[in-house]
Design a protein around this motif. Structure first.
Motif, mmCIF file in Angstrom:
data_model
loop_
_atom_site.group_PDB
_atom_site.id
_atom_site.type_symbol
_atom_site.label_atom_id
_atom_site.label_comp_id
_atom_site.label_asym_id
_atom_site.label_seq_id
_atom_site.Cartn_x
_atom_site.Cartn_y
_atom_site.Cartn_z
ATOM 1 N N ASN A 35 -26.285 -29.300 45.712
ATOM 2 C CA ASN A 35 -25.748 -28.443 44.664
ATOM 3 C C ASN A 35 -25.417 -29.147 43.355
ATOM 4 O O ASN A 35 -25.405 -28.519 42.301
ATOM 5 C CB ASN A 35 -24.487 -27.761 45.219
ATOM 6 C CG ASN A 35 -23.637 -27.132 44.151
ATOM 7 O OD1 ASN A 35 -23.984 -26.110 43.576
ATOM 8 N ND2 ASN A 35 -22.492 -27.751 43.869
ATOM 9 N N ALA B 245 -27.337 -20.514 55.370
ATOM 10 C CA ALA B 245 -26.990 -21.614 56.262
ATOM 11 C C ALA B 245 -26.811 -21.164 57.705
ATOM 12 O O ALA B 245 -26.978 -21.958 58.633
ATOM 13 C CB ALA B 245 -25.707 -22.281 55.779
ATOM 14 N N ILE C 124 -21.874 -30.805 51.282
ATOM 15 C CA ILE C 124 -22.038 -30.120 50.001
ATOM 16 C C ILE C 124 -21.877 -31.124 48.876
ATOM 17 O O ILE C 124 -20.835 -31.791 48.776
ATOM 18 C CB ILE C 124 -21.013 -28.984 49.844
ATOM 19 C CG1 ILE C 124 -21.196 -27.938 50.955
ATOM 20 C CG2 ILE C 124 -21.114 -28.335 48.465
ATOM 21 C CD1 ILE C 124 -20.092 -26.893 51.005
ATOM 22 N N ASN D 112 -29.845 -25.895 45.326
ATOM 23 C CA ASN D 112 -29.355 -24.996 44.289
ATOM 24 C C ASN D 112 -30.292 -25.113 43.094
ATOM 25 O O ASN D 112 -30.274 -26.102 42.361
ATOM 26 C CB ASN D 112 -27.920 -25.356 43.886
ATOM 27 C CG ASN D 112 -27.302 -24.299 42.990
ATOM 28 O OD1 ASN D 112 -27.983 -23.381 42.533
ATOM 29 N ND2 ASN D 112 -26.013 -24.423 42.746
ATOM 30 N N THR E 280 -18.109 -22.707 47.620
ATOM 31 C CA THR E 280 -18.878 -22.722 48.867
ATOM 32 C C THR E 280 -18.157 -23.545 49.929
ATOM 33 O O THR E 280 -18.062 -23.139 51.096
ATOM 34 C CB THR E 280 -20.282 -23.283 48.608
ATOM 35 O OG1 THR E 280 -20.924 -22.484 47.596
ATOM 36 C CG2 THR E 280 -21.131 -23.253 49.866
ATOM 37 N N PHE F 165 -26.104 -28.555 51.457
ATOM 38 C CA PHE F 165 -26.175 -27.717 50.260
ATOM 39 C C PHE F 165 -26.269 -28.668 49.082
ATOM 40 O O PHE F 165 -25.296 -29.290 48.670
ATOM 41 C CB PHE F 165 -24.957 -26.803 50.138
ATOM 42 C CG PHE F 165 -24.998 -25.895 48.921
ATOM 43 C CD1 PHE F 165 -26.191 -25.363 48.455
ATOM 44 C CD2 PHE F 165 -23.832 -25.565 48.250
ATOM 45 C CE1 PHE F 165 -26.236 -24.540 47.332
ATOM 46 C CE2 PHE F 165 -23.852 -24.736 47.136
ATOM 47 C CZ PHE F 165 -25.057 -24.222 46.680
ATOM 48 N N ILE G 82 -30.571 -26.667 51.664
ATOM 49 C CA ILE G 82 -30.532 -25.566 50.699
ATOM 50 C C ILE G 82 -30.359 -26.175 49.315
ATOM 51 O O ILE G 82 -29.318 -26.782 49.016
ATOM 52 C CB ILE G 82 -29.380 -24.592 51.007
ATOM 53 C CG1 ILE G 82 -29.528 -24.008 52.414
ATOM 54 C CG2 ILE G 82 -29.336 -23.482 49.953
ATOM 55 C CD1 ILE G 82 -28.320 -23.209 52.869
ATOM 56 N N VAL H 73 -24.962 -18.479 50.119
ATOM 57 C CA VAL H 73 -25.259 -19.767 50.752
ATOM 58 C C VAL H 73 -24.900 -19.711 52.238
ATOM 59 O O VAL H 73 -25.641 -20.211 53.092
ATOM 60 C CB VAL H 73 -24.509 -20.923 50.053
ATOM 61 C CG1 VAL H 73 -24.763 -22.243 50.781
ATOM 62 C CG2 VAL H 73 -24.946 -21.040 48.598
#
Length: 244
Positions: free
Chosen positions: A81, A220, A6, A134, A17, A79, A132, A216
């Motif tokens: 982010n 995931a 992350i 953001n 998260t 992630f 993923i 999230v």
């Protein structure tokens, strides 16, 4: 055990998260500039890997991903982010330094993290993984006086689509989560400024940041044969539909 890295994990959506994924038993790479803040998130958790790095530094990003995969064994999810919101203004009022900073963090930083994740996922056995990104509801409908943030978030949508297409041969899925008014330090700062500018103004509707984190986690946790391509999660009463 599943693994996730992350970015921007030291505060806000990234921190919420990270805490949720750690609670759920994932091995979590915590990447951000502030090592002390990352150590707070990781305290007492054996499955947390602290990765101090600046997402705008290509060498630092690459080294962080190598360190994480060396410790965790593989990378299942990124992630992506990390992001910033620079001071508001019309385009002629925006300082060039703020424009460059926004592009460097919100776009270049996310590109570098996705690039490192893609390379790791393509090379590992079993091959594949999930990225993923953001985004933001600003990727669809901007706030006034937010050209740098809005432009970079529109670019992330293009990056998401390209990664989704290019990842197919390598079992790499990519999706984007667009979050509206989760209660983070950035939103609280915005609310405080609006209140200072106009004490009588209606304050923005917000939602708990944990709801963004849960969204999230859903993305995931899907098997690689399924993908949430785009998700919008937002405060129910915020002026998104109909704003422009």
């Amino acid at each position: 055990m599943s693994t996730i890295l992350i970015t921007g994990a030291s505060s806000g959506i990234g921190r919420a998260t990270a805490e949720l994924f750690l609670h759920e038993g994932w091995t979590v790479g915590l990447l951000a500039r502030r090592a002390a803040a990352l150590e707070e998130v990781a305290a007492g958790r054996d499955t947390a890997v602290v990765l101090p790095a600046d997402v705008t530094d290509p060498q630092a990003v690459e080294a962080a991903f190598v360190r994480f995969t060396g410790r965790a064994g593989r990378l299942d999810v990124l992630f992506n982010n990390a992001g910033i919101f620079t001071p508001a203004g019309t385009i002629d009022e925006i300082a060039l330094d703020d424009w460059y900073a926004s592009v460097n963090v919100n776009l270049n930083g996310m590109f570098l993290a996705a690039r490192a994740a893609f390379a790791a996922m393509r090379a590992q056995t079993p091959r594949g993984g999930r990225i993923i990104n953001n985004g933001s509801i600003a990727a669809h409908v901007p706030r006034p006086q937010s050209a740098p943030y809005t432009a970079t978030k529109h670019a992330i949508t293009g990056l998401t689509r390209s990664l989704s297409l290019d990842g197919r041969p390598f079992d790499i899925a990519c999706g984007q989560i667009d979050i509206g008014n989760a209660r983070t330090p950035m939103i609280e700062e915005l609310v405080a400024k609006q209140k200072a500018d106009d004490p009588e103004a209606l304050l923005p509707e917000t939602m708990a940041v944990e709801e963004a984190a849960r969204s999230v986690l859903h993305m995931a946790s899907l098997p690689l044969e399924a993908n949430v391509q785009f998700m919008t999660v937002m405060a129910t009463k915020m002026p998104y539909i109909g704003r422009g």
